[in-house]
Design an enzyme around this catalytic site. Structure first.
Site, PDB file in Angstrom:
ATOM      1  N   GLU A  99     131.585 102.414 -13.036  1.00 21.71           N
ATOM      2  CA  GLU A  99     132.077 103.797 -13.129  1.00 21.71           C
ATOM      3  C   GLU A  99     131.931 104.340 -14.551  1.00 21.71           C
ATOM      4  OE1 GLU A  99     136.098 104.023 -11.615  1.00 21.71           O
ATOM      5  OE2 GLU A  99     135.537 103.051  -9.725  1.00 21.71           O
ATOM      6  N   ASP A 124     130.424  96.131  -6.687  1.00 16.27           N
ATOM      7  CA  ASP A 124     131.157  96.879  -7.705  1.00 16.27           C
ATOM      8  C   ASP A 124     131.599  95.953  -8.827  1.00 16.27           C
ATOM      9  OD1 ASP A 124     131.482  99.629  -7.616  1.00 16.27           O
ATOM     10  OD2 ASP A 124     133.089  99.548  -6.126  1.00 16.27           O
ATOM     11  N   ASP A 130     134.999  98.059  -4.797  1.00 20.03           N
ATOM     12  CA  ASP A 130     136.328  97.567  -5.185  1.00 20.03           C
ATOM     13  C   ASP A 130     137.408  98.299  -4.385  1.00 20.03           C
ATOM     14  OD1 ASP A 130     136.133  99.969  -6.498  1.00 20.03           O
ATOM     15  OD2 ASP A 130     136.675  99.210  -8.482  1.00 20.03           O
ATOM     16  N   SER A 131     136.999  99.222  -3.505  1.00 16.99           N
ATOM     17  CA  SER A 131     137.922  99.755  -2.499  1.00 16.99           C
ATOM     18  C   SER A 131     138.474  98.607  -1.654  1.00 16.99           C
ATOM     19  CB  SER A 131     137.222 100.784  -1.600  1.00 16.99           C
ATOM     20  OG  SER A 131     135.988 100.283  -1.138  1.00 16.99           O
ATOM     21  N   LYS A 155     127.386  98.131  -9.407  1.00 18.47           N
ATOM     22  CA  LYS A 155     127.779  99.531  -9.633  1.00 18.47           C
ATOM     23  C   LYS A 155     128.928  99.542 -10.630  1.00 18.47           C
ATOM     24  CE  LYS A 155     130.167 102.118  -6.472  1.00 18.47           C
ATOM     25  NZ  LYS A 155     131.425 102.377  -7.232  1.00 18.47           N
ATOM     26  N   GLU A 184     131.338 111.143  -6.526  1.00 19.31           N
ATOM     27  CA  GLU A 184     132.532 111.102  -5.666  1.00 19.31           C
ATOM     28  C   GLU A 184     133.440 112.314  -5.895  1.00 19.31           C
ATOM     29  OE1 GLU A 184     134.674 107.378  -5.613  1.00 19.31           O
ATOM     30  OE2 GLU A 184     136.276 108.219  -4.360  1.00 19.31           O
TER      31      GLU A 184
HETATM   32  O1  KIV Z   1     134.713 101.090  -4.008  1.00 16.19           O
HETATM   33  C1  KIV Z   1     134.129 101.872  -3.256  1.00 16.19           C
HETATM   34  O2  KIV Z   1     134.209 101.791  -2.019  1.00 16.19           O
HETATM   35  C2  KIV Z   1     133.338 102.930  -3.856  1.00 16.19           C
HETATM   36  C3  KIV Z   1     132.863 104.018  -2.947  1.00 16.19           C
HETATM   37  C4  KIV Z   1     133.970 104.976  -2.758  1.00 16.19           C
HETATM   38  C5  KIV Z   1     131.643 104.663  -3.463  1.00 16.19           C
HETATM   39  O3  KIV Z   1     133.130 102.939  -5.027  1.00 16.19           O
END
Ligand code: KIV
Length: 275
Positions: free
Chosen positions: A118, A86, A47-48, A116, A185
């Site tokens: 959090e 994510d 989600d970056s 993924k 992280e």
């Molecule tokens: O969203 C992302 O790119 C991430 C990485 C920083 C692991 O969660």
């Protein structure tokens, strides 16, 4: 390099064999196609995306629609790497039922092989339920970008002994709940080393030192394709931002000076016409 597609159990096997795991993020088909040729084990549709592609200041604004759209593109460009998507903010925190529905969409509509999310112990019911219904889950501990406002910024985590113990307990709990790997992280190397030693699933570090079972970087950061803040632990392997600006400037100068397009060349006469 393993030729066949990388699958979820392969990552745990890498840890068992002491082989490091290399992950990068990807958000579009073309970049995924190029990165897939590098031998990277897994591509995270992070989600970056919100920050490096969509222009937001944080990841909080990223939606399920954004994630599905970009996950589909990455999956179209990937033949070998494992694609992990994510779960965006609020797609798994409201209820377990919503989490199952949204994670399922990332697999069913997006084509990802895993998701993924959090958080540690507060997320255990969700992780267990997803794993129970057959959705592989990668955990994410330490700096949790979706909680940026609560953390008061993108601040290094687990810096006190109590926080370090809590993180290790979270890693244990995620493993027990069935997570197949955990991103760590922005935490001190010693904490990452201890967490890595305490679990049998692989840890994937980002700003967490060299002792994790693998590493992940945001591809735009390591390619030098981002002009915002880049964390100090990032190694930049290219400077694509400068390459793009220079190429763009040359093009603009050529158009303004009439050098592009080139004037048409006179057509060459065919040999038969000359005779
Ligand atoms: O969203 C992302 O790119 C991430 C990485 C920083 C692991 O969660």
């Amino acid at each position: 390099m393993q030729q066949r597609p990388v699958r979820v159990p392969d990552l745990k096997e890498r840890k068992r064999r002491g082989e490091k795991i290399a992950m990068l993020t990807a958000y579009d088909a073309m970049t995924a196609r190029l990165l897939d040729r590098t031998g990277v084990d897994a591509l995270l549709v992070g989600d970056s995306l919100g920050m490096v592609v969509l222009g937001y200041d944080t990841t909080v604004s990223v939606t399920m629609a954004d994630m599905i759209h970009h996950t589909r593109a990455v999956v179209r460009g990937t033949k070998r790497a494992l694609v992990v998507a994510d779960m965006p903010f609020l797609s798994y925190q409201v209820s377990t039922a919503e989490a199952v529905r949204n994670a399922g969409r990332l697999l069913q509509e997006g084509g990802a092989a895993a998701v993924k999310l959090e958080g540690g112990r507060p997320m255990l019911d969700v992780v267990k339920r997803l794993v129970d219904v057959g959705i592989p889950v990668m955990g994410h501990l330490g700096l949790l970008p979706q909680s940026v406002h609560q953390m008061g910024g993108f601040v290094r985590q687990a810096t006190t002994p109590e926080q370090a113990d809590a993180l290790i307990a979270d890693a244990h709990a995620l493993e027990d709940a069935g997570a197949f790997a955990i991103v760590l992280e922005s935490i001190p190397s010693e904490v990452a080393r201890a967490a890595t030693a305490h679990v049998t699933i692989p840890t994937i570090g980002i700003g967490a030192g060299p002792d994790c079972d693998g590493q992940i970087l945001v591809s735009h950061d390591m390619l030098g394709l981002f002009d915002g803040f880049v964390p100090p632990f990032v190694r930049t392997y290219a400077n694509l931002a400068d390459t793009i600006v220079t190429a763009g400037q040359e093009y603009v100068a050529d158009v303004r000076a009439g050098r592009y397009p080139a004037p048409p060349q006179p057509a060459r006469q065919a040999t038969s016409d000359v005779r």
